[in-house]
Design a protein around this motif. Structure first.
Motif, mmCIF file in Angstrom:
data_model
loop_
_atom_site.group_PDB
_atom_site.id
_atom_site.type_symbol
_atom_site.label_atom_id
_atom_site.label_comp_id
_atom_site.label_asym_id
_atom_site.label_seq_id
_atom_site.Cartn_x
_atom_site.Cartn_y
_atom_site.Cartn_z
ATOM 1 N N LEU A 94 -40.213 -3.706 30.061
ATOM 2 C CA LEU A 94 -40.957 -4.121 28.812
ATOM 3 C C LEU A 94 -42.212 -4.842 29.561
ATOM 4 C CD1 LEU A 94 -38.142 -6.438 27.500
ATOM 5 C CD2 LEU A 94 -38.955 -4.385 26.746
ATOM 6 N N ALA A 95 -42.518 -5.261 30.664
ATOM 7 C CA ALA A 95 -43.651 -5.500 30.886
ATOM 8 C C ALA A 95 -44.833 -4.471 31.354
ATOM 9 C CB ALA A 95 -43.727 -6.195 32.438
ATOM 10 N N VAL A 96 -44.272 -3.193 31.413
ATOM 11 C CA VAL A 96 -45.096 -2.082 31.713
ATOM 12 C C VAL A 96 -45.611 -1.799 30.368
ATOM 13 C CG1 VAL A 96 -45.231 0.332 32.382
ATOM 14 C CG2 VAL A 96 -44.199 -1.574 33.685
ATOM 15 N N ASP A 97 -45.286 -1.847 29.281
ATOM 16 C CA ASP A 97 -45.469 -1.398 28.025
ATOM 17 C C ASP A 97 -46.352 -2.395 27.228
ATOM 18 O OD1 ASP A 97 -45.635 -0.336 25.334
ATOM 19 O OD2 ASP A 97 -43.606 -0.135 25.136
ATOM 20 N N ALA A 98 -47.531 -2.218 27.314
ATOM 21 C CA ALA A 98 -48.776 -3.011 26.782
ATOM 22 C C ALA A 98 -48.753 -3.438 25.449
ATOM 23 C CB ALA A 98 -50.100 -2.393 27.075
ATOM 24 N N GLU A 99 -47.869 -2.542 24.537
ATOM 25 C CA GLU A 99 -47.598 -2.726 23.122
ATOM 26 C C GLU A 99 -46.558 -3.763 22.759
ATOM 27 O OE1 GLU A 99 -49.719 -1.684 20.936
ATOM 28 O OE2 GLU A 99 -50.646 -0.561 22.428
ATOM 29 N N ILE A 100 -45.638 -4.115 23.729
ATOM 30 C CA ILE A 100 -44.582 -5.111 23.583
ATOM 31 C C ILE A 100 -45.128 -6.532 23.402
ATOM 32 C CG2 ILE A 100 -42.757 -6.318 24.582
ATOM 33 C CD1 ILE A 100 -41.977 -3.617 23.700
ATOM 34 N N LEU A 101 -45.052 -7.154 22.485
ATOM 35 C CA LEU A 101 -45.274 -8.503 22.213
ATOM 36 C C LEU A 101 -44.244 -9.519 23.132
ATOM 37 C CD1 LEU A 101 -46.175 -8.608 18.587
ATOM 38 C CD2 LEU A 101 -47.663 -8.415 20.381
ATOM 39 N N THR A 102 -44.827 -10.380 24.071
ATOM 40 C CA THR A 102 -43.932 -11.097 24.790
ATOM 41 C C THR A 102 -44.029 -12.705 24.631
ATOM 42 O OG1 THR A 102 -45.600 -11.164 26.603
ATOM 43 C CG2 THR A 102 -44.025 -9.449 26.679
ATOM 44 N N GLY A 103 -43.055 -13.390 24.805
ATOM 45 C CA GLY A 103 -43.217 -14.695 24.581
ATOM 46 C C GLY A 103 -42.648 -15.130 23.183
ATOM 47 N N LEU A 104 -42.298 -14.335 22.182
ATOM 48 C CA LEU A 104 -41.986 -14.677 20.911
ATOM 49 C C LEU A 104 -40.152 -14.298 21.051
ATOM 50 C CD1 LEU A 104 -44.566 -12.824 18.925
ATOM 51 C CD2 LEU A 104 -44.662 -15.237 19.610
ATOM 52 N N SER A 105 -39.889 -15.393 19.990
ATOM 53 C CA SER A 105 -38.422 -15.221 19.767
ATOM 54 C C SER A 105 -38.214 -13.991 18.823
ATOM 55 C CB SER A 105 -37.691 -16.515 19.024
ATOM 56 O OG SER A 105 -38.248 -16.749 18.018
ATOM 57 N N GLN A 106 -36.994 -13.697 18.660
ATOM 58 C CA GLN A 106 -36.653 -12.400 17.529
ATOM 59 C C GLN A 106 -36.999 -13.010 16.356
ATOM 60 O OE1 GLN A 106 -32.674 -11.318 18.312
ATOM 61 N NE2 GLN A 106 -33.060 -9.170 17.252
ATOM 62 N N ASP A 107 -36.768 -14.228 16.038
ATOM 63 C CA ASP A 107 -37.026 -14.778 14.494
ATOM 64 C C ASP A 107 -38.509 -14.681 14.268
ATOM 65 O OD1 ASP A 107 -34.419 -15.415 13.888
ATOM 66 O OD2 ASP A 107 -34.377 -17.294 14.542
ATOM 67 N N GLU A 108 -39.218 -15.210 15.587
ATOM 68 C CA GLU A 108 -40.764 -15.143 15.410
ATOM 69 C C GLU A 108 -41.077 -13.680 15.305
ATOM 70 O OE1 GLU A 108 -41.918 -18.961 18.165
ATOM 71 O OE2 GLU A 108 -41.348 -17.179 19.162
ATOM 72 N N LEU A 109 -40.613 -12.766 15.866
ATOM 73 C CA LEU A 109 -41.290 -11.411 15.782
ATOM 74 C C LEU A 109 -40.889 -10.821 14.403
ATOM 75 C CD1 LEU A 109 -39.933 -10.117 19.255
ATOM 76 C CD2 LEU A 109 -42.182 -10.120 18.440
ATOM 77 N N THR A 110 -39.502 -11.230 13.717
ATOM 78 C CA THR A 110 -39.325 -10.853 12.518
ATOM 79 C C THR A 110 -40.237 -11.373 11.521
ATOM 80 O OG1 THR A 110 -37.181 -10.768 13.040
ATOM 81 C CG2 THR A 110 -37.535 -10.764 10.763
ATOM 82 N N ALA A 111 -40.540 -12.601 11.674
ATOM 83 C CA ALA A 111 -41.572 -13.304 10.546
ATOM 84 C C ALA A 111 -42.979 -12.632 10.713
ATOM 85 C CB ALA A 111 -41.694 -14.605 10.928
ATOM 86 N N LEU A 112 -43.427 -12.126 11.907
ATOM 87 C CA LEU A 112 -44.498 -11.447 12.122
ATOM 88 C C LEU A 112 -44.615 -9.995 11.455
ATOM 89 C CD1 LEU A 112 -47.580 -11.374 13.232
ATOM 90 C CD2 LEU A 112 -46.473 -10.995 15.498
ATOM 91 N N ALA A 113 -43.540 -9.436 11.857
ATOM 92 C CA ALA A 113 -43.338 -8.013 11.145
ATOM 93 C C ALA A 113 -43.473 -8.112 9.745
ATOM 94 C CB ALA A 113 -41.776 -7.425 11.557
ATOM 95 N N GLU A 114 -42.895 -8.937 8.966
ATOM 96 C CA GLU A 114 -42.805 -9.080 7.636
ATOM 97 C C GLU A 114 -44.132 -10.156 7.065
ATOM 98 O OE1 GLU A 114 -38.847 -11.115 6.776
ATOM 99 O OE2 GLU A 114 -37.843 -9.203 7.738
ATOM 100 N N SER A 115 -44.890 -10.397 7.732
ATOM 101 C CA SER A 115 -46.120 -11.325 7.390
ATOM 102 C C SER A 115 -46.878 -10.295 6.314
ATOM 103 C CB SER A 115 -46.841 -11.775 8.422
ATOM 104 O OG SER A 115 -47.378 -10.693 9.274
ATOM 105 N N MET A 116 -47.947 -11.074 5.717
ATOM 106 C CA MET A 116 -48.801 -10.543 4.821
ATOM 107 C C MET A 116 -50.079 -11.678 4.755
ATOM 108 S SD MET A 116 -46.702 -10.836 1.161
ATOM 109 C CE MET A 116 -45.398 -10.228 1.746
ATOM 110 N N LEU A 117 -51.055 -11.118 4.029
ATOM 111 C CA LEU A 117 -52.078 -11.571 3.672
ATOM 112 C C LEU A 117 -51.605 -12.898 2.880
ATOM 113 C CD1 LEU A 117 -55.004 -9.382 2.763
ATOM 114 C CD2 LEU A 117 -54.989 -10.736 4.971
#
Length: 114
Positions: A32-55
């Motif tokens: 995971l650390a080698v992949d620069a596209e991975i967002l680290t330091g976020l919980s699964q709930d935070e990642l889900t909220a971000l993935a579903e975010s909008m303007l």
């Protein structure tokens, strides 16, 4: 059960945690650390909220209005600059949403391995 993975269960027998041997842990974290596209330091709930975010509704309404005016060639220079800024925000938001979905999918793939 593999010796490299042990599950921690609660009183109801539900899995609530996992213990990994050091080699397995290093494999997972280093990948995971080698992949620069991975967002680290976020919980699964935070990642889900971000993935579903909008303007925001206000910004979306402004974007819709400016796009309609642009289609009729009715934009001032200031409006054109605002439209460009909003489109750039949409682009950046889409990149973040994609990275969040990618991170979630990667983490799901890792949990299937474990």
């Amino acid at each position: 059960m593999s010796e490299s993975i042990q599950y921690i269960t609660n009183h109801q027998g539900e899995r609530v945690g996992v213990l990994l041997d050091l080699e397995t842990y290093n494999q997972l974290t280093n990948t995971l650390a080698v992949d620069a596209e991975i967002l680290t330091g976020l919980s699964q709930d935070e990642l889900t909220a971000l993935a579903e975010s909008m303007l925001s509704p206000k910004a979306q309404a402004q974007l819709d209005d400016l796009l309609a005016q642009n289609a009729q060639d009715q934009l001032s220079d200031d409006d054109t600059a605002t439209l460009d800024r909003l489109i750039a925000q949409v682009d950046q938001l889409n990149i973040l949403k994609t990275r969040a979905r990618y991170t979630l999918n990667t983490l799901k793939g890792r949990s299937k391995v474990a």
